[in-house]
Design an enzyme around this catalytic site. Structure first.
Site, PDB file in Angstrom:
ATOM      1  N   ARG A  99       1.652   5.223  18.609  1.00 21.98           N
ATOM      2  CA  ARG A  99       0.243   5.631  18.552  1.00 21.98           C
ATOM      3  C   ARG A  99      -0.521   5.125  19.785  1.00 21.98           C
ATOM      4  O   ARG A  99      -1.344   5.844  20.344  1.00 21.98           O
ATOM      5  CB  ARG A  99      -0.407   5.121  17.271  1.00 21.98           C
ATOM      6  CG  ARG A  99       0.188   5.818  16.047  1.00 21.98           C
ATOM      7  CD  ARG A  99      -0.600   5.545  14.807  1.00 21.98           C
ATOM      8  NE  ARG A  99       0.187   5.973  13.636  1.00 21.98           N
ATOM      9  CZ  ARG A  99      -0.309   6.186  12.436  1.00 21.98           C
ATOM     10  NH1 ARG A  99      -1.581   6.008  12.216  1.00 21.98           N
ATOM     11  NH2 ARG A  99       0.470   6.558  11.445  1.00 21.98           N
ATOM     12  N   CYS A 129      -0.811  12.012  -3.454  1.00 20.33           N
ATOM     13  CA  CYS A 129      -0.789  11.352  -2.155  1.00 20.33           C
ATOM     14  C   CYS A 129      -1.651  12.115  -1.149  1.00 20.33           C
ATOM     15  O   CYS A 129      -1.897  11.666  -0.058  1.00 20.33           O
ATOM     16  CB  CYS A 129       0.637  11.229  -1.657  1.00 20.33           C
ATOM     17  SG  CYS A 129       1.499  12.774  -1.681  1.00 20.33           S
ATOM     18  N   ARG A 168      -8.573   9.205   4.435  1.00 21.87           N
ATOM     19  CA  ARG A 168      -9.495   8.138   4.017  1.00 21.87           C
ATOM     20  C   ARG A 168     -10.236   7.585   5.228  1.00 21.87           C
ATOM     21  O   ARG A 168     -11.469   7.458   5.226  1.00 21.87           O
ATOM     22  CB  ARG A 168      -8.683   7.006   3.341  1.00 21.87           C
ATOM     23  CG  ARG A 168      -9.468   5.741   3.093  1.00 21.87           C
ATOM     24  CD  ARG A 168      -8.570   4.644   2.522  1.00 21.87           C
ATOM     25  NE  ARG A 168      -7.500   4.258   3.442  1.00 21.87           N
ATOM     26  CZ  ARG A 168      -7.628   3.453   4.492  1.00 21.87           C
ATOM     27  NH1 ARG A 168      -8.811   2.939   4.777  1.00 21.87           N
ATOM     28  NH2 ARG A 168      -6.613   3.156   5.268  1.00 21.87           N
ATOM     29  N   ARG A 169      -9.494   7.312   6.281  1.00 31.65           N
ATOM     30  CA  ARG A 169     -10.121   6.769   7.487  1.00 31.65           C
ATOM     31  C   ARG A 169     -11.001   7.824   8.153  1.00 31.65           C
ATOM     32  O   ARG A 169     -12.109   7.526   8.596  1.00 31.65           O
ATOM     33  CB  ARG A 169      -9.049   6.295   8.473  1.00 31.65           C
ATOM     34  CG  ARG A 169      -8.397   4.991   8.034  1.00 31.65           C
ATOM     35  CD  ARG A 169      -7.206   4.648   8.903  1.00 31.65           C
ATOM     36  NE  ARG A 169      -6.659   3.330   8.591  1.00 31.65           N
ATOM     37  CZ  ARG A 169      -5.426   2.966   8.904  1.00 31.65           C
ATOM     38  NH1 ARG A 169      -4.617   3.804   9.517  1.00 31.65           N
ATOM     39  NH2 ARG A 169      -5.004   1.757   8.609  1.00 31.65           N
ATOM     40  N   ARG A 198       0.757  10.533  14.086  1.00 34.52           N
ATOM     41  CA  ARG A 198       1.754   9.813  13.272  1.00 34.52           C
ATOM     42  C   ARG A 198       2.582   8.938  14.183  1.00 34.52           C
ATOM     43  O   ARG A 198       2.495   9.019  15.408  1.00 34.52           O
ATOM     44  CB  ARG A 198       2.662  10.802  12.532  1.00 34.52           C
ATOM     45  CG  ARG A 198       2.295  10.980  11.071  1.00 34.52           C
ATOM     46  CD  ARG A 198       3.507  11.405  10.250  1.00 34.52           C
ATOM     47  NE  ARG A 198       4.394  10.277   9.980  1.00 34.52           N
ATOM     48  CZ  ARG A 198       5.602  10.390   9.452  1.00 34.52           C
ATOM     49  NH1 ARG A 198       6.083  11.577   9.158  1.00 34.52           N
ATOM     50  NH2 ARG A 198       6.341   9.323   9.222  1.00 34.52           N
ATOM     51  N   LYS A 236       0.819  -1.222   0.000  1.00 37.53           N
ATOM     52  CA  LYS A 236       0.000   0.000   0.000  1.00 37.53           C
ATOM     53  C   LYS A 236       0.853   1.273   0.000  1.00 37.53           C
ATOM     54  O   LYS A 236       0.365   2.338  -0.342  1.00 37.53           O
ATOM     55  CB  LYS A 236      -0.992   0.007   1.166  1.00 37.53           C
ATOM     56  CG  LYS A 236      -0.409   0.223   2.534  1.00 37.53           C
ATOM     57  CD  LYS A 236      -1.533   0.349   3.537  1.00 37.53           C
ATOM     58  CE  LYS A 236      -1.056   0.366   4.971  1.00 37.53           C
ATOM     59  NZ  LYS A 236       0.019   1.301   5.300  1.00 37.53           N
ATOM     60  N   ASP A 237       2.119   1.143   0.339  1.00 38.67           N
ATOM     61  CA  ASP A 237       3.008   2.310   0.298  1.00 38.67           C
ATOM     62  C   ASP A 237       3.659   2.509  -1.061  1.00 38.67           C
ATOM     63  O   ASP A 237       4.426   3.444  -1.254  1.00 38.67           O
ATOM     64  CB  ASP A 237       4.137   2.168   1.339  1.00 38.67           C
ATOM     65  CG  ASP A 237       3.593   2.173   2.752  1.00 38.67           C
ATOM     66  OD1 ASP A 237       2.468   2.675   2.935  1.00 38.67           O
ATOM     67  OD2 ASP A 237       4.289   1.672   3.654  1.00 38.67           O
TER      68      ASP A 237
END
Ligand code: SAH
Length: 780
Positions: free
Chosen positions: A152, A239, A128-129, A146, A80-81
């Site tokens: 986190r 991005c 997106r989330r 981040r 996904k990156d």
């Protein structure tokens, strides 16, 4: 053989790489596999949101470089990156079975999303989330976060957040499944494309290694990831743009959930499609999403150069546009018509210097259509006459974006017309032929000059000025009469319009002598002769700009930049006073008022000669009458604290009355005359002292202009108006009655009224630009 596998150093990256290493070691005991940790730019910068430092590609560049150089054999990344295609010379091998692709919630204060308190705070680094969470629970407060999983989780505890969102895959790989509170189904939360899958990257020529890796291919994951990544690639975006895609196997085939939004979330679209072929699934999802998101692109012709020559429809749409993508030849004034916040993007093509390639412009249009509701593509003349508007319309249609064309007045007719040449005329020319002198290969040899030379129609060449000699030579060579009239019209419809008329064999030399420049059209044919009958005499009039001081006038410069003829006339001379400022007295001052730039200059001169500097002003409140004075202060590094919304002494007095009280010591820095109202208003309230900084002395006019040559006179102060009308002599009454006078503001207007001037236009505010607009208005 020993294979070296590159990996980022994070705990998660290493676990992923070890997983690959173990699989390979077991399957190929004859080889050894070693891990090399590589630090990437993304790892080094930890404290900024990803999209602010350059996006996801940041985590891969260093690893890719080492594979290319041969230092390592392969890289393991989270798919996904990865950008849609690997760096040149590299390939992704077939996809292995992926880890759980879902997103999950880790909640500190509830067991389920629905149980969270109203307004709960959830942290995520991904738009997106965030958008999808807000869709489920609009009351949530989403904040940015981040760092790796551990960071986190720690921040959640430290900052007492209600929860965070993470990827199930990462947690499972780390063996931390037990922190998960709730798994989010794709109906509620569409994951990032290819979430949970690994990307194995090797050199294109390492076929043996590719074969070894492909043994572990998982067809189901391969198809899913293919649909997800194809969706992302076809949607484009950067991005910064939130996009999600999640494909999963069903009994009949595959289902693909997809979402896409713009950066601020004001536009979002969601879709779900079914099928068996991943490529088609992606295409269908893209189509659905674009149908929901895309605004309209209007291809508008701006006309040939005069802002008044756009169509009414074109202008109405322009006023509503969210984004304008414009060319070099459009009248810049049209951009002022757009609403506040409208994005302006210049994509003009200068000769031999392209700001943006046509393909990029096409992509930009499609991209902006997804971001905004109304996108205007503004082109000079008509969009379909050598404007490549047709190509843009086709591209947009191919990409499912609705596009509407608003025709414009093309220079191929208008340029000649404005020079007094009709392209057709009964009895002289039955038609006209429009030709570009610039084809794809930029070669004139392909043109059918033989047919043009014999043509009885008017010939109009666009983009031909630099090829004028070749064009005329070719026409002559093919038998056209050397005496055929030819005109070149440059910058038609603007104040810089110039026409040069000659014959086929002399035009080239004449244009060179008269230094005509692009844009220009070349008109060949007998209609050119009609110019003498139709053309109006050349305009020799100019705008008179009065000024104080001998510095070039800024207003005059703006007018010149817009192609207007200007005469500057000095009506006053400034002489500064060099009084001493006492440090002790200044220390007591609470407010400094400036009502002109000369007041500012004078004050600074006095400061300097009194050996004082900015530090002596640190605690003063600085007040200015309007924007021009504010700008001059800024040149000395001082930002004014107060300025009335509308410039003027009365407004300033009102503002100050509310500001000051008996304790305040106010210095009013001014010229020797004027300013009585302010003084009177403040005297009863505070301790106000008039500080005379300069004198504006009358200057004898160096010449009395001829009234018939003047289109307007501008005054930037009342004294200029008085002095001017005092000196113009016998014609005064005629000036008063006939010439539009542009006033900078109310005081000047009042003075003009006292003189008896009939046509006064007062500028909207005290800026030169706004005076310029009034001058333009006076010309209508
Ligand atoms: N779509 C435009 C033409 C674009 S090609 C139209 O319909 O007018 C650009 C060429 O148009 C220039 O090289 C020049 O030949 C001509 N042109 C555009 N504006 C012009 C102007 N104001 N005066 C003279 N020629 C102009």
């Amino acid at each position: 053989m020993k294979y070296i596998i590159g990996s980022r150093g994070s705990r998660l990256a290493l676990i992923q790489t070890k997983y690959v290493q173990e699989k390979l070691a077991k399957a190929y005991p004859e080889h050894t596999f070693e891990i090399q940790i590589i630090k990437t730019k993304g790892d080094k910068i930890q404290n900024k949101p990803l999209d602010k430092i350059g996006g996801k590609g940041l985590f891969v560049k260093e690893i890719e470089e080492k594979i290319i150089s041969g230092e390592i054999h392969m890289g393991v990344h989270s798919m996904k990156d990865m950008p849609p295609t690997p760096a040149k010379g590299l390939v992704f091998t077939k996809v292995w079975k992926r880890e759980d692709p879902r997103d999950v919630l880790i909640l500190r204060t509830a067991k389920h999303l629905s149980e969270l308190r109203e307004g709960a705070v959830i942290a995520t680094g991904s738009k997106r989330r965030a958008f999808q969470l807000l869709k489920l629970r609009p009351d949530l407060q989403i904040i940015n976060i981040r760092g790796n999983v551990d960071t986190r989780l720690r921040k959640m505890e430290e900052q007492q957040l209600d929860g965070i969102v993470l990827a199930a895959a990462g947690l499972k790989r780390l063996g931390m499944e037990d922190v998960i509170t709730q798994y989010l189904a794709p109906e509620d939360m569409i994951s990032a494309p290819a979430q949970g899958a690994l990307a194995l990257e090797v050199r294109e020529d390492q076929k043996e290694l590719q074969k070894m890796l492909d043994v572990f291919c998982d067809e189901e994951t391969m198809n899913e990831v293919c649909a997800e990544r194809n969706f992302l690639e076809q949607m484009g975006g950067s991005c910064h743009t939130p996009a999600g895609a999640r494909c999963q196997k069903t009994d009949q085939g595959y289902e693909l959930y997809a979402m896409f939004g713009n950066e601020d979330g004001s536009k979002q679209a969601y879709t779900k499609v079914y099928g068996t072929c991943p490529e088609i699934l992606a295409q269908t999802a893209v189509k659905n999403i674009k149908k929901q998101l895309a605004g309209i692109v209007y291809l508008i012709g701006a006309g040939p150069g005069d802002p008044g020559l756009i169509t009414v429809k074109g202008k109405e749409i322009l006023k509503k546009a969210d984004c304008v993508i414009y060319d070099r030849l459009i009248p810049q004034e049209l951009l002022d018509e757009t609403k506040e916040g409208c994005e302006h993007i210049y994509v003009g093509k200068e000769n031999h210097h392209h700001t943006m390639k046509q393909e990029q412009i096409n992509e930009l249009l499609a991209q902006k259509a997804l971001q905004y509701d109304i996108v205007v593509r503004l082109k000079g003349g008509d969009p379909f006459v050598f404007g490549r508007g047709g190509e843009e319309a086709i591209y947009l249609a191919d990409h499912g974006i609705y596009c509407e064309v608003v025709p414009g007045i093309s220079s191929c007719i208008a340029a000649a017309e404005l020079a007094g040449i009709p392209v057709t005329h009964r009895g002289i020319s039955k038609g006209f032929r429009v030709v570009t002198a610039h084809d794809r290969r930029n070669q004139l040899s392909d043109f059918n000059f033989a047919s043009m030379a014999k043509s009885e129609e008017t010939l109009v060449f666009l983009m031909g000025l630099s090829k004028l000699e070749e064009i005329t030579m070719n026409l002559l060579k093919n038998g056209m009469d050397a005496n055929t009239p030819v005109a070149v019209v440059s910058s038609a419809a603007s104040t810089k319009q110039q026409t040069c008329e000659a014959t086929l064999n002399t035009i080239h030399e004449k244009v060179k002598q008269e230094k005509l420049s692009s844009p220009a059209v070349i008109v060949v044919g007998d209609v050119v002769k009609l110019q003498k009958q139709i053309q109006k005499p050349e305009d020799t009039t100019c705008h008179l700009v009065t000024k104080i001081g001998d510095q070039p006038s800024k207003l005059a410069q703006i007018l010149k930049d817009h192609g207007c003829k200007v005469k500057e006339l000095q009506t006053g001379e400034i002489s500064y006073r060099y009084d001493r400022i006492s440090k002790e007295e200044l220390a007591k001052v609470t407010y400094l008022i400036f009502t002109s730039r000369y007041g500012v200059h004078g004050f600074m001169k006095q400061m300097k000669s009194s050996n004082l500097d900015l530090r002596d002003l640190f605690d003063k409140k600085i007040v200015v009458v309007g924007k021009k004075t504010k700008d001059v202060l800024m040149q000395y590094g001082i930002i004014a604290d107060l300025m009335p919304e509308e410039a003027g002494e009365i407004n300033l007095s009102e503002l100050m009355k509310q500001e000051v009280d008996a304790k305040d010591v106010v210095w009013y820095c001014k010229g020797i005359s004027g300013g009585e109202k302010l003084k009177k208003a403040l005297t009863p309230i505070c301790q106000v002292t008039e500080k005379v900084m300069y004198e504006n002395n009358r200057k004898i006019l160096s010449e009395i202009p001829e009234m018939k040559d003047i289109r307007s006179v501008s005054f930037t102060c009342a004294s200029s108006a008085r002095r001017f009308f005092d000196q113009i002599g016998e014609e005064k009454q005629q000036w008063i009655e006939n010439i539009p006078c542009i006033s900078i503001g109310e005081k000047t207007t009042k003075q003009l009224r006292e003189i008896g001037v009939r046509h006064i236009l007062e500028s909207k505010d005290t800026t030169y630009v706004s005076m310029f607009y009034k001058i333009k208005e006076s010309m209508l």
